[in-house]
Structures are given as C-alpha cells and as structure tokens.
Design a protein around this motif. Structure first.
Motif, PDB file in Angstrom:
ATOM      1  N   LYS A  89       0.837  -1.199   0.000  1.00 56.09           N
ATOM      2  CA  LYS A  89       0.000   0.000   0.000  1.00 56.09           C
ATOM      3  C   LYS A  89       0.872   1.250   0.000  1.00 56.09           C
ATOM      4  O   LYS A  89       0.614   2.213  -0.709  1.00 56.09           O
ATOM      5  CB  LYS A  89      -0.917  -0.030   1.217  1.00 56.09           C
ATOM      6  CG  LYS A  89      -2.175   0.787   1.034  1.00 56.09           C
ATOM      7  CD  LYS A  89      -3.060   0.685   2.250  1.00 56.09           C
ATOM      8  CE  LYS A  89      -4.001  -0.491   2.230  1.00 56.09           C
ATOM      9  NZ  LYS A  89      -4.682  -0.681   3.526  1.00 56.09           N
ATOM     10  N   GLU A 148       2.233   1.693  -3.423  1.00 55.32           N
ATOM     11  CA  GLU A 148       1.217   2.224  -4.327  1.00 55.32           C
ATOM     12  C   GLU A 148       1.072   3.733  -4.155  1.00 55.32           C
ATOM     13  O   GLU A 148       1.029   4.494  -5.123  1.00 55.32           O
ATOM     14  CB  GLU A 148      -0.085   1.506  -3.963  1.00 55.32           C
ATOM     15  CG  GLU A 148      -1.295   1.810  -4.792  1.00 55.32           C
ATOM     16  CD  GLU A 148      -2.506   1.163  -4.113  1.00 55.32           C
ATOM     17  OE1 GLU A 148      -3.530   1.849  -4.002  1.00 55.32           O
ATOM     18  OE2 GLU A 148      -2.407   0.005  -3.659  1.00 55.32           O
ATOM     19  N   LYS A 149       1.035   4.178  -2.876  1.00 51.25           N
ATOM     20  CA  LYS A 149       0.864   5.602  -2.623  1.00 51.25           C
ATOM     21  C   LYS A 149       2.096   6.389  -3.062  1.00 51.25           C
ATOM     22  O   LYS A 149       1.981   7.470  -3.617  1.00 51.25           O
ATOM     23  CB  LYS A 149       0.614   5.857  -1.130  1.00 51.25           C
ATOM     24  CG  LYS A 149      -0.594   5.150  -0.565  1.00 51.25           C
ATOM     25  CD  LYS A 149      -1.875   5.602  -1.234  1.00 51.25           C
ATOM     26  CE  LYS A 149      -3.084   4.857  -0.710  1.00 51.25           C
ATOM     27  NZ  LYS A 149      -4.256   5.061  -1.565  1.00 51.25           N
ATOM     28  N   VAL A 150       3.256   5.826  -2.795  1.00 51.90           N
ATOM     29  CA  VAL A 150       4.470   6.549  -3.167  1.00 51.90           C
ATOM     30  C   VAL A 150       4.578   6.640  -4.684  1.00 51.90           C
ATOM     31  O   VAL A 150       5.001   7.648  -5.230  1.00 51.90           O
ATOM     32  CB  VAL A 150       5.716   5.856  -2.567  1.00 51.90           C
ATOM     33  CG1 VAL A 150       6.995   6.472  -3.107  1.00 51.90           C
ATOM     34  CG2 VAL A 150       5.696   5.969  -1.049  1.00 51.90           C
ATOM     35  N   LEU A 168      10.218  15.698  -0.142  1.00 53.42           N
ATOM     36  CA  LEU A 168       9.661  14.446  -0.642  1.00 53.42           C
ATOM     37  C   LEU A 168       9.828  13.338   0.381  1.00 53.42           C
ATOM     38  O   LEU A 168       8.900  12.575   0.647  1.00 53.42           O
ATOM     39  CB  LEU A 168      10.387  14.049  -1.917  1.00 53.42           C
ATOM     40  CG  LEU A 168       9.645  14.345  -3.204  1.00 53.42           C
ATOM     41  CD1 LEU A 168      10.534  14.042  -4.385  1.00 53.42           C
ATOM     42  CD2 LEU A 168       8.387  13.512  -3.284  1.00 53.42           C
ATOM     43  N   ARG A 216      10.044  13.652   3.516  1.00 58.71           N
ATOM     44  CA  ARG A 216       9.104  13.889   4.601  1.00 58.71           C
ATOM     45  C   ARG A 216       7.702  13.466   4.181  1.00 58.71           C
ATOM     46  O   ARG A 216       6.960  12.833   4.941  1.00 58.71           O
ATOM     47  CB  ARG A 216       9.149  15.378   4.965  1.00 58.71           C
ATOM     48  CG  ARG A 216       8.183  15.815   6.019  1.00 58.71           C
ATOM     49  CD  ARG A 216       8.777  15.661   7.409  1.00 58.71           C
ATOM     50  NE  ARG A 216       7.741  15.722   8.424  1.00 58.71           N
ATOM     51  CZ  ARG A 216       7.306  16.840   8.966  1.00 58.71           C
ATOM     52  NH1 ARG A 216       7.824  17.982   8.620  1.00 58.71           N
ATOM     53  NH2 ARG A 216       6.349  16.817   9.875  1.00 58.71           N
ATOM     54  N   GLY A 217       7.353  13.800   2.933  1.00 47.75           N
ATOM     55  CA  GLY A 217       6.032  13.425   2.439  1.00 47.75           C
ATOM     56  C   GLY A 217       5.850  11.922   2.456  1.00 47.75           C
ATOM     57  O   GLY A 217       4.823  11.403   2.879  1.00 47.75           O
ATOM     58  N   GLU A 265       5.321  10.713   5.898  1.00 49.81           N
ATOM     59  CA  GLU A 265       3.948  10.909   6.388  1.00 49.81           C
ATOM     60  C   GLU A 265       3.025   9.837   5.839  1.00 49.81           C
ATOM     61  O   GLU A 265       2.124   9.362   6.520  1.00 49.81           O
ATOM     62  CB  GLU A 265       3.434  12.297   6.002  1.00 49.81           C
ATOM     63  CG  GLU A 265       4.192  13.454   6.649  1.00 49.81           C
ATOM     64  CD  GLU A 265       4.275  13.345   8.158  1.00 49.81           C
ATOM     65  OE1 GLU A 265       3.429  12.654   8.751  1.00 49.81           O
ATOM     66  OE2 GLU A 265       5.206  13.912   8.746  1.00 49.81           O
ATOM     67  N   ILE A 266       3.268   9.474   4.590  1.00 46.69           N
ATOM     68  CA  ILE A 266       2.441   8.415   4.016  1.00 46.69           C
ATOM     69  C   ILE A 266       2.689   7.114   4.770  1.00 46.69           C
ATOM     70  O   ILE A 266       1.757   6.390   5.115  1.00 46.69           O
ATOM     71  CB  ILE A 266       2.751   8.255   2.508  1.00 46.69           C
ATOM     72  CG1 ILE A 266       2.225   9.473   1.761  1.00 46.69           C
ATOM     73  CG2 ILE A 266       2.133   6.978   1.964  1.00 46.69           C
ATOM     74  CD1 ILE A 266       2.609   9.524   0.303  1.00 46.69           C
ATOM     75  N   THR A 305       3.683   6.727   7.873  1.00 49.05           N
ATOM     76  CA  THR A 305       3.065   6.711   9.201  1.00 49.05           C
ATOM     77  C   THR A 305       1.548   6.722   9.110  1.00 49.05           C
ATOM     78  O   THR A 305       0.862   6.402  10.072  1.00 49.05           O
ATOM     79  CB  THR A 305       3.523   7.909  10.045  1.00 49.05           C
ATOM     80  OG1 THR A 305       3.338   9.091   9.274  1.00 49.05           O
ATOM     81  CG2 THR A 305       4.965   7.775  10.445  1.00 49.05           C
ATOM     82  N   THR A 306       1.039   7.100   7.955  1.00 46.80           N
ATOM     83  CA  THR A 306      -0.411   7.013   7.794  1.00 46.80           C
ATOM     84  C   THR A 306      -0.842   5.558   7.671  1.00 46.80           C
ATOM     85  O   THR A 306      -1.897   5.165   8.149  1.00 46.80           O
ATOM     86  CB  THR A 306      -0.839   7.776   6.531  1.00 46.80           C
ATOM     87  OG1 THR A 306      -0.513   9.141   6.707  1.00 46.80           O
ATOM     88  CG2 THR A 306      -2.335   7.648   6.292  1.00 46.80           C
ATOM     89  N   ILE A 307       0.019   4.790   7.034  1.00 49.04           N
ATOM     90  CA  ILE A 307      -0.390   3.420   6.753  1.00 49.04           C
ATOM     91  C   ILE A 307       0.023   2.460   7.866  1.00 49.04           C
ATOM     92  O   ILE A 307      -0.731   1.577   8.238  1.00 49.04           O
ATOM     93  CB  ILE A 307       0.168   2.984   5.378  1.00 49.04           C
ATOM     94  CG1 ILE A 307      -0.558   3.807   4.310  1.00 49.04           C
ATOM     95  CG2 ILE A 307      -0.030   1.494   5.143  1.00 49.04           C
ATOM     96  CD1 ILE A 307       0.028   3.728   2.944  1.00 49.04           C
ATOM     97  N   ILE A 308       1.214   2.661   8.384  1.00 43.97           N
ATOM     98  CA  ILE A 308       1.641   1.747   9.460  1.00 43.97           C
ATOM     99  C   ILE A 308       1.281   2.351  10.819  1.00 43.97           C
ATOM    100  O   ILE A 308       1.759   3.417  11.166  1.00 43.97           O
ATOM    101  CB  ILE A 308       3.158   1.470   9.385  1.00 43.97           C
ATOM    102  CG1 ILE A 308       3.486   0.875   8.021  1.00 43.97           C
ATOM    103  CG2 ILE A 308       3.556   0.497  10.468  1.00 43.97           C
ATOM    104  CD1 ILE A 308       4.910   0.506   7.828  1.00 43.97           C
TER     105      ILE A 308
END
Lengths: 1038, 278
Positions: B213, B216-218, B266, B268-269, B272-273, B275-278
C-alpha cells in the motif's frame, strides 16, 4: 363646575354643597378642627375632590372611615393625597383607588401600610400609573416576600430609592421576589443570614445611589445556585459593602463580577480574585472599575475555549495575576487581559512560564512589561509558545501536497482557507483548503499532525468517492429520496385540499400546486451528492447532516484503510473532544446536531448526563451510523441514505413541535416550506455564530457545505486585536505577515504588518509602446551595452589536471620535461566550463500618493509643455530597465507597494522572477498608478523574502522611492526609519544587497544612514531617471 | 576448453557451467509474459523488456532461463562497455597472446540466453554490435579473430530498457528498438506484489500488504517530484529489514524514503504516508 355636585352623598356632602375649596378651611377652623385632625383632612381633600368629581368624592368618603382605622394621621393624609393626584388625571381610576384601598390595606401588615403609602406618595409625583400599580400589587408582592420583616425592609428600600428614582423603586419591588427566592433556595437553615446580608446591602445601595439597589436585587435574582453555601453570599455582601465606598456602580460591578468568578471558577478562585481586586482598588477607582468590568468577559472567554478545564485554568490565571499584582498592578491587569488568548495557544505550563518570565524580563519597565503581556512583542510570543508560533500552511503546503497526491494519486492543490472562493467544505476534488496557520498544540510536530489529519480527510474524500456521480447506487438513492419527498408533498397537498377553510381563503393558483420543482432527467443521470441534497425539502438541514455524516464515513474509512493514521486521528480527536460544548448547555436543536457530530466523529456522546437525557435519540443515531456509515463498502450513497434517515428523524421532531406550537391556529401558514426554510436558516446562523465564537479548527467537519466561515485573516485579526481595520481581500490575493521593529520597545512587534500581494492592475499596453518609440535610440544603445555584459556560455580553460581534450602545448611540454628534467607537469588537459552571470534583482517601486506630483522643466508653460508625474517617469524607467535586463538575461522581478495602515500593506506584482517579459507584464507596467502611503519596512521584508528564494550569487534589491517612509500608524519619523533600517539589515544578513534610488535631495543624510555610503543614488533631475536607471544598474552589477 | 584457430592464436572459451541456474528463482507470473517469452524463444526472436527499475525484469529472465533449461549470461551495461568487452579480447599471458571470449561470444557459442541489462547505458557503438544477431542472420562477427559465429537455435538475446529516464541521451535508437519483441513490465498488481513481498521479504501477509500500500501511494508521487516510484525490490528490502527486527517505520525510511529521493520535502512526504499506513 363645582356647582354641579348634586350627587355627593358623603357625610359632609350637604355641608359642602356650594362651597368653594378655600372656604373649607375657614369652615373647618370654625368647627374647631386642627389641620392635623382626621376630620380636617377628610374635609379638606373631600372638598377638593368634590370640585373635581362628585363620584370620586363619594368613593373617598365611603372609604375614609375604614382607611382611617388603618392609617395614622399623616399617612391618611398622604393616602388621600394620592387619590387626589390620581383624580386630577383620571377620575375613574381615582374612584377605583378609593374603592380598592380598604381591601388592599387590610391585606397588608401594619408597618407595610405606612411604607406603601409613603412609597406611593413618592411615586405619584412622577407617575400616577406607577403608583397605582404599586398600590394594587402590594398585597401580592408582600406575600411573595415571605415574612413580614423582609417585606418591610424591601418596602423601606423601595421608599429610599423612590427619593431618587421612581422608576427604580418599582424595579426594586419587581426584582425582590426573584432575589429572595434565589436566596431561600440555597439552604434552609442558613439562608436567613444571607437574606439579612443581602437586604442590608440593598439598603446601603439604596441609601447611596438609589437606582443600583434595584439592579443589585435583579443580579441576585438571576440565580445563586452555584454558590456553595449561604456563607459565601454573606461574605460576598460584606465585600460588596466595602466597595460601596467607591460608588454604587463600582460596587454593583464588583458583585456581578464576583458572581461570575464564583460561577465559572469556584469559591477558591473568588477568594483569590478578591485579593487581586483589593490590590487593584488601591490604585484608584477607574482602574478597579476597569478590572471589574473586564473580569466576566475574560473568564467567559477562558471558559469557552478551555471548556473542560475551565475552572482549573481560571484558578491558575488568577493565581498568576495575584502573584503579578503584588509587584505591579497594571502589568498584572495586562496579563489578565491577555490570558484567554495566551491560554488558547499554549498549555497551562507554557502559560505559567510565560507569565513568570515577563516579570523577570521587564521588572521596573512598565511599558515594556505591558507590551509583553499584551502579547505584542515577539519575544513574548516566543516565550509563550516556546519559540513556536504555529505551523504556517505555507511552510508545509508542498509537503502536504505531496502527501495528498501520494494518497489519492491525483493532482491536488493546497490552498489557504478563505483565499479561494468559499465554495464548499466538501472539497472540489482538486483543491484542499486548510487553515493558513495551525497553532493549536504548542509544538510544531503536533500542529503538523493536525494538518496531516485535515489533509488525510480531504484526500479521503477524493479516495473514497465523496464526489462520485451517476453511479447506480447514487441514482437509486436519489429515486428513493425523491419518492419519499414526493409522497410527503402529495400528502400535504391533499390535506390542504380537504381543508375547506384553507381552500376558501387561498389564492386559486396556489391551490393543489406542488412546491417541488421537477427533477431534470439529465441531473438524474449524473446525480452526485449535491443533486440529491438539493432535492430535500430543506436542503440546508440536509447538507448539514450530510457533511457531518460524510466526514464520519471518511473518518471510519481512513481508520480502516490506514492503520497508521489512527494515531493521528485519535490524537486530534482527543483535542476535538475537549473542545466540544457540553450538550446539556445547548438548546435542544443544537444538542441534536452536537450529538450527531459526537457520535459520528468523536466515537460517541461524551457527556454522561446527555447520554441519559437523550438516550432515545442517541440510540437512533447510533443505529443509523452503524448501519450505513461504519461498514465496509459504504459509499457516499449510503451516507445520503443515512442523511435521509436522520433528516426524517429531525424533521419529524420538528414538525411535531411546530404543530404543537401552532395547534391553536395552524391555518396561518399558507406555505409549509417557508417557515421550515426560515427555521433552517436561523438555526444555521445561530450555530454559526456560536461555533464562530469557539473559533474552532474542526468546524469544517460539522458545518454545512455552503456555509461561509470566517476567514483565517478575520480570526487573526481578532487575535491581533488590530486597531486598523483590515480591508477585504480580492480574488487571487495572497496574504503575508511580517514583524515590525518597535524602536521604543526594542523588540519586534510580531506579525504586525499584513502584506497583501496582488497582481497589479492591467493598464493599456500603449504605454510601453509609446515609451519604446520615444526612447528607441536610447533603447537600442542600452540593449547593445547590456548584451556585451552577457557572458559567453562556455569557456575553455587550459592546463587542467583533467578535461575533455589534451592541451597540445602542455603535452609537448610534458615530453620535453620528461626528456630533460624528468619531472613533467601533469596539467595536460583542456576543460570547458559554463560561466554564467548569476544575478537576481528585485525592483521595488514606491507607489505612494506622493508620486502623483508633477515635475516639469517648464513651470511657466503648464499647458503647452506639461510636466510628468513622478510615477510616470518611474514607469518609463522600468520599461527601459526591462529592455536592458532582457538583453543581459538577468533574472528580475518588478513590484510596487503602498499602504493604508499596518494591516493593509499592498504589494503589487508587476513582473515575477519566473515570468517572461510579455504583453501581460507590459500591461501591468502600464497599469501602475499611485495609491496611499509608504510603509517601507514591510515592503522591504516582503521583497527580500521573495529574493531569498532566488538562488543566485548576487541578489539585488533596488528601491525606487521619492521620499521618506510614512504611514498613518507608522509611528513618528524615527520609528519608521528604525523599522526600515532593521528591515534592510535583515535583508543584508540574508545575502541581499539593497540599493536605493531616490529623487529626494533632502534625505541624503538619512539615506547614507540607512543604506550606507555606497548604497544609494540621488537623481537630481528626475526627468533623466529613465535614461540613467540602466546605467546605475550596470554599474552595480559589473 | 582451448582450441587453436590458426597456428599462432590460442582461443580460450569460457566455461558455460557456471551460467547454468541450479535453483528455480522465485517468480510470480503476472500476466501471460511467460508463454509469450517461450513462444519468442521457440521462434528465435530477440526480446526487449521494458519497465521501471526493480519491477522484476531480471528475475523474469532468470526464471525463464531456468524454465527453458538454458544457461543465462547477464551483462550489466554501462557507459564504458565497449564492443571488445562484449565480444572478447586478446590478453598477454606470458609470451603468448590468448584470446578470451566475451560474454556475448560465450552465449552464442553455447546457445545460452544473453541478457543485456539496462542496454541504453551502453555506448552507441557497442549496441550496433548486436544488430546482426537480432535479425534472421543470427550471426556474431568476431572481427579480431576474423570469424563469423552462427548462433545456434538455443541462443537468445534479451535486453532490458527503462523508458522512465526521460533524457534524450538515454533513448534507444529506432534501428535498435525495431529488432526486438517488446514485453512491457510494470509493478505487479497489489495482490501479486503482496505475495512477492511476503515471500521474498519473509514477512507476514499483513505487513506485506501495508508495504505494498505504501508502494502504491508513493508511486502516485511519480511525476509530482519523484522520477520513479518505489520499486518492488525496495519493498522487498523493507520487508527483509522488518523481518530481521527493524522497526517498520525505520525500515521504510531506510528502504523506501531515503533511497528514492534526496529531496527532503519528498522524503518527509513519504514518511507521512508511511506513518499514515503503518
């Protein structure tokens, strides 16, 4: 007229017939009556009444014997006088008065009768109506006062007050029952003491100022339930009595404020506050009154923002203020005033540290300390938040954009709330609106988490299809909702038709007509949530429910799709929960929304009390949420169905309530929709003002879609306590805040200036064309000169250790060296390197109104050879300069500025660095015109900020100015100069070379001071500016 | 194996045994690429694999070589790779001059699969060398020896190419491109990638799912600041780190955020993604 008194049947009636008033006296004397005797009184008044109306006189004589039994001589006379006064106004009422007197007086206890008469005598002077009313109501009032003694005291107070103000004496009587009830409700045993103190205090009020006694009693009557015990009330009264020395208004304010303190902060806080008050009082009347008046406001604000910790926080504030006040009362007051603002953005510990730090820093300098506590100085703000003044959207917008683009896989834009048209709270799928600053938690990381959560929600709306349109489930939902409302409408219509009376009185053309517009079939095909919401009878209500539910769905989806975001969601939710208003304090309507919000977004209703009180509704909501929102595969269509269910629940309640209200006359409303609609709107406004007060960052999760919310600048404005009004922003404006140096304070005033960046108005392109034609010769020579400055793109460097090619000469030398010395050089290569002229320059143009001055070489021929405005000359200079810069290829920007107070510093973009010198720019040059003032410091700071982002070795800031900085709230000339100097110094530190070109010959010494010996040029002949400007620039950069 | 081409020259061929795969590489077929490859092999057509870095091109070739029972000779191309490096060169060995076969020659001699990885990285003159091998002639001229080697039926040429590099200098010429069948590769679909990450990284399926996931987001960020999305390989690395007990967020940091970009924003972005998922 006195001759017509035929009907008088009183004891003296026949006696008096035909006698004039004057002669009664003589008669009475003849009869041996002394003026003080009852008989004398009777005769005297009776006679004068007779002359007014025989009927009144008759009633009077009838009443006298009984009344005389109940009243003393003097009172009897007063009583009679009252009747007489009434009779002068209205004979009928006078008759009534006499007739009711007996039973009225009989109902009253002995001492009360005297007091009543005394009071009425006072009142009658000003208002017979008031007196009559008092008289009539006295038995009922006396009964409501409870015991006789209290009643007597209250009447005494009223009499005392009546000496000064009749109006207030009435108010004393009307306010007293509530006050006594409030006092009695506290505690049965001890309330007597409280009542005694209260009445004693009221008496003192009455003796001193009169009117305040009534207000005092009214204040008591507002309820005392929050007082822990009657003893507190006794104490409160004692303290208030002390303040009575300072005047009634002060004492009254003391009482009210003290009440507020106890109510929100408890008795402990009150004691503390009382000590502060005593200290403040020592400084004088005005300041203590100020403090008293301020107290309830400050406390209410703290209570509103801190909610669940209000009492604790208020205690802490008062403790600190007490601590400070022992050193300096004024400073303590300032701290007290700022405390709500400070508290709102910092933790309790930070607040305490901040307050104590201020004492250390500014001991003995009151002005600085006041500025510190007023949160005006930068060091103060930094101390408060531990050098953290929130996370600005600007600093994280790139990161957030990456974040949401990553999550959604779509191109997204981040925009500050309010800087783009307020279309919706549900984002439009391309732009995510976020607050421009978050300073919620006191640490950058935590503040960022809030941004992250808000961004994740917005991304969730995209990812989980809030805006999907035309799907099967959406169309099915639309059908269902449409049918439901259609049926309701049909029922309404048929009910209407059955109502014969209604049919009779209605306009024929309205009868039997549906209020619903038919649904456009095209809209059906492409139905999205907006289409469906618009089909509700009350779209506003529906939208509001939908927004909350949909955000709930997104929240749930996020939690279930992304494990990690739960931490952040929970973190923010906890803060959210702290901020929710207690449901029990809300009106029923608001409570319902609040519960829906808490169920969907806070994981359930927070208040235990509310859970019990509204168990039924809560269960309904929870079922709906569980059934439609919190499940896998829930789509926006499910939210809409849920919205419909909740809508029906609320609507059902509402219409039930309405029909209750209108049961007597429910045929009035000819149109069902109208009142409904109105209701919706007023509620909307109500809650919006309510939420606005809370200035809640989470509003966007609960507020309805179309609602406009305060822009963050408004909020900031409020926060900054700005005295300069802010002008409204235009579309496309960007707002920046800059500090300003305060010379006297010796510190920056934080975020003091608001710079509005805006593209300059577009003018005619002709201007640039004309200048080009006029200066064509000069332009071609300028272009030539500047092209010479342009460096060759590549340059060959010989004798390098490494390179693309052999340097033949070096190779030969190498061989020769090898043969002869054996120690050859290894620099055998040719390298080609790129060399660039690395200059970025910003032109900052003063566009203040002083540039409207006309300059001419021929002052005596104003018509044949008109001069030119300074601004126009500067514009020409810019055109030539642009030509030169295009030739040399330096990166440059042009902007202008003007200001109207510190909140309205306008920064007009004429050419950005990245923009080409095209027609658009030419038009903007043509559109340059003069505006207001010159707040130079802010403009320099903004221009420097722009330059700092340019990555060039040489960065130049060229200020084109026509004089000294000035703005109406820019302090004196020294203040302005020092601010400008600081701004210039900061830009130099940032690696920018400022340079000033001016035409003001008188300001040389000042310029030297500000820009340094070589940092300025004065152009004596402004008309030569266009030709000279490129030359100056060339000199600067080569 | 040494043979004498003429009297003076000694030709030393490379042993082929070391190029034979002994263990079956793990490869999860995503679409019909396996059968297509087999068909191409039977038809003796060269194949070009296109796709982003780390999406499994190399692994695919290995799996196919094992499946077809052919040795696999892989050449990682780089700027300094010359024709000599591919074909072979004379080396001085004592007093003798010995010819050493290059990898391409070896492959042709033994009927192996020759895989030129990242072929665009090679110099233009080197690439031209493979042209006669990739049309119906299927010959390799070894100029220094003055011979033409006919490729046996078993020989197959595979090149890989990453079209992600948008540079003009790094594009494959039409004259080269049009000699190959082309198989497009992309990151595997989520379920397949989850299996791959779980298998290769040795982590549980749920961890693998999270990593996929994140991937995919990255990858959504490609073009919005990232040149290329995070590769399956990196996801596997991350999984391996997690399997060895590294804290998941740290593992993603070192295996995902940091390798793919130097841009701090980037990174950092991406964090954040993560830490959003895990």
């Amino acid at each position: 007229m006195s001759e017509e008194n035929k009907e008088s049947g009183g004891p003296g009636g026949s006696l008096l017939r035909g006698l004039a008033g004057k002669t009664v006296e003589a008669l009475a004397l003849k009869m041996g009556l002394k003026p003080s005797d009852r008989g004398w009184v009777t005769l005297d008044i009776g006679a004068s009444l007779m002359s007014a109306s025989p009927k009144v006189a008759k009633d009077f004589f009838k009443a006298v014997p009984e009344v005389a039994r109940m009243l003393e001589n003097g009172d009897l006379r007063s009583w009679a006088e009252i009747g007489k006064r009434i009779a002068q106004q209205n004979a009928e009422e006078a008759s009534d008065f006499f007739r009711y007197s007996i039973e009225t007086l009989e109902l009253l206890a002995e001492p009360l009768r005297r007091l009543l008469v005394a009071l009425c005598v006072k009142q009658i002077v000003l208002s017979p109506a008031a007196a009559l009313k008092t008289f009539r109501q006295s038995p009922a009032l006396a009964a409501s006062f409870g015991d006789e003694q209290s009643a007597a005291r209250i009447f005494t107070i009223a009499v005392e007050v009546a000496h000064r103000s009749v109006k207030h004496s009435t108010e004393v009587l009307t306010a007293a029952p509530a006050a006594l009830t409030a006092l009695r409700e506290m505690d049965d045993q001890a309330s007597d003491a409280a009542i005694d103190s209260t009445l004693t205090l009221a008496e003192s009020f009455a003796q001193r100022t009169g009117a305040t006694a009534a207000e005092f009693l009214a204040a008591v009557g507002e309820g005392l339930g929050f007082l822990a015990s009657p003893e507190v009330m006794v104490d409160l009264c004692r303290q208030t009595t002390i303040y009575l020395e300072r005047g009634g208004a002060t004492a009254l304010q003391f009482f009210r404020s003290a009440r507020a303190v106890i109510e929100v902060g408890g008795v402990e806080s009150y004691r503390r506050w009382n000590q502060v008050t005593d200290k403040v009082a020592a400084e004088g009347n005005a300041i203590v009154y100020d403090f008293l008046r301020l107290t309830p406001k400050v406390l209410a604000t703290i209570a509103a923002t801190q909610r669940r910790h209000a009492a604790e926080r208020i205690g802490a504030v008062l403790e600190l203020v007490e601590e400070l006040s022992s050193q300096n009362v004024y400073v303590a007051l300032e701290c007290f005033k700022s405390s709500p603002r400070a508290m709102a953005s910092a933790s309790l510990e930070q607040f305490q540290a901040w307050a104590r730090e201020g004492v250390q820093l500014h001991r003995g300098d009151r002005r600085k300390a006041q500025a510190y506590y007023a949160l005006e100085s930068k060091s103060s703000q930094e101390t408060l938040r531990g050098a953290h003044d929130g996370v600005a959207l600007e600093s994280v917008s790139h990161l957030l954009r990456l974040y949401v683009e990553g999550l959604t896989g779509r191109e997204m834009a981040i925009a500050a709330l309010g800087s783009i048209p307020e279309e919706s709270r549900i984002n439009d799928g391309h732009t995510i609106q976020l607050p421009s600053v978050v300073a919620e938690f006191g640490s950058p990381d935590d503040d960022f988490r809030l941004y992250k959560v808000l961004a994740a929600h917005a991304a969730g709306q995209v990812e989980f299809g809030t805006r999907e349109a035309g799907t099967g489930s959406l169309r099915a939902t639309l059908n269902e909702i449409e049918t439901s409302f259609e049926n309701a409408e049909r029922r309404r219509l048929s009910a209407e038709m059955r109502d014969t009376e209604y049919v009779q009185y209605s306009n024929v053309e309205h009868l039997g007509l549906s209020n619903r517009r038919p649904l456009d079939p095209l809209a059906f095909e492409t139905a999205d949530y907006k289409t469906i919401l618009s089909r509700f009878t009350n779209p506003l209500l529906a939208t509001r429910i939908f927004t909350t539910l949909e955000n709930g769905r997104i929240d749930w989806k996020l939690r279930h799709t992304y494990r990690g975001i739960r931490r952040d969601l929970d973190f923010v939710r906890n803060r959210l929960i702290e901020r929710r208003p207690p449901i029990v304090e809300l009106s029923v309507e608001q409570a319902v929304y609040e519960m829906l919000f808490q169920i969907t977004l806070c994981g359930g209703v927070i208040d235990e009390a509310a859970r019990r009180a509204y168990a039924g509704v809560i269960l309904d909501f929870e079922l709906i949420v569980a059934e439609y929102i919190r499940r896998d595969g829930a789509t926006v269509a499910d939210t809409l169905v849920a919205t419909h269910r909740v809508y029906q629940l609320l609507d059902g309640q509402r219409s039930r309530k309405e029909s209750d209200d209108q049961s007597e006359d429910d045929r009035d409303d000819t149109n069902q929709e109208q009142p409904d609609d109105r209701d919706g709107k007023s509620e909307q406004q109500q809650t919006s003002s309510q939420t606005r007060k809370r200035s809640d960052l989470f509003d966007q999760w609960s507020q309805a879609v179309e609602e406009t919310t305060p822009t963050d600048t408004e909020l900031l404005n409020e926060l900054m306590n700005a005295e300069t009004s802010e002008q409204a922003l235009q579309d496309g404006d960007e707002v920046f805040f800059y500090d300003e140096w305060d010379r006297e304070l010796g510190d920056h005033r934080a975020k003091w200036c608001r710079v509005i960046q805006r593209e300059n108005r577009r003018g005619a392109r002709d201007f640039v064309e004309q200048v080009r034609t006029r200066y064509s010769g000069i332009i071609s020579s300028i272009r030539h000169q500047f092209q010479m400055l342009r460096p060759e793109s590549l340059r060959r460097i010989k004798g390098e250790i490494d390179g693309e090619d052999f340097d033949l000469q070096a190779v030969i030398d190498h061989h020769v060296d090898l043969k002869t010395t054996g120690r050859p050089s290894d620099r055998l290569y040719i390298r080609r390197i790129r060399r660039e002229r690395d200059v970025a320059v910003s032109f900052l143009l003063d566009m203040s109104s002083s540039t409207a001055r006309t300059i001419t070489r021929h002052p005596n021929q104003p018509y044949t050879r008109p001069g030119q405005k300074i601004i126009d000359i500067e514009k020409q200079g810019l055109v030539l300069m642009s030509e030169a810069l295009e030739a040399v290829g330096d990166s440059y920007s042009i902007s202008g500025f003007s200001s109207e107070g510190r909140r309205n510093v306008k920064y007009f973009i004429i050419k950005r660095f990245e923009e080409k010198y095209n027609q658009e720019v030419e038009r903007r040059i043509g559109g340059i015109t003069y505006h207001n003032n010159t707040r130079l410091g802010a403009a320099i700071r903004h221009a420097a900020a722009g330059l700092e982002r340019q990555d060039a070795r040489t960065r130049l800031l060229i200020v084109l100015s026509d004089g000294r900085p000035y703005d109406h709230d820019y302090g004196d000339s020294r203040y302005a100069r020092e601010d400008t100097r600081t701004a210039l110094r900061q830009s130099r530190i940032a690696g920018i070379t400022p340079f000033c070109i001016t035409i003001d010959r008188d300001s040389e010494s000042e310029l030297k001071d500000l820009y340094g010996e070589v940092g300025y040029t004065i152009i004596d002949d402004i008309l030569s500016l266009p030709e000279r400007l490129p030359g100056i620039y060339r000199r600067l950069t080569t | 194996m040494t043979e004498s081409l003429n009297d003076k020259t000694i030709v030393k061929a490379q042993p082929i045994e070391k190029y034979v795969l002994t263990r079956e590489p793990y490869y999860l077929s995503v679409r019909d690429e396996v059968s297509i490859f087999e068909t191409a092999y039977k038809a003796r057509l060269p194949v070009m694999l296109k796709g982003p870095t780390g999406c499994g091109k190399t692994r695919f070739v290995e799996a196919m070589a094992y499946r077809l029972g052919r040795p696999l000779i892989t050449v990682a191309c780089h700027e300094d790779l010359s024709a000599t490096d591919l074909v072979g060169r004379f080396l001085l060995e004592g007093e003798e001059t010995v010819w050493h076969d290059g990898p391409l020659t070896t492959a042709v001699r033994h009927g192996a699969i020759c895989y030129l990885d990242e072929v665009v990285e090679a110099r233009k003159d080197t690439i031209v060398l493979i042209h006669p091998l990739t049309d119906d002639r299927r010959i390799l001229p070894v100029e220094k020896l003055g011979i033409l080697l006919n490729a046996p039926n078993d020989f197959m040429l595979v090149i890989s190419y990453n079209p992600g590099y948008q540079s003009v200098l790094k594009d494959l010429k039409q004259s080269t491109r049009q000699r190959f069948l082309s198989l497009e590769f992309d990151y595997p679909p989520a379920t397949a990638e989850t299996n791959i990450v779980a298998h290769e990284g040795g982590v549980s399926e749920s961890v693998a799912r999270d990593l996929v996931k994140i991937g995919e987001k990255v990858r959504n960020l490609k073009g919005h600041g990232l040149e290329e999305g995070v590769s399956t390989r990196l996801l596997v690395y991350a999984a391996q780190m997690i399997a060895s007990g590294i804290e998941p967020v740290t593992a993603c940091e070192i295996a995902i955020a940091s390798p793919i970009t130097d841009d701090l924003d980037l990174q950092r972005g991406i964090r954040e993604i993560v830490t959003t998922i895990i």
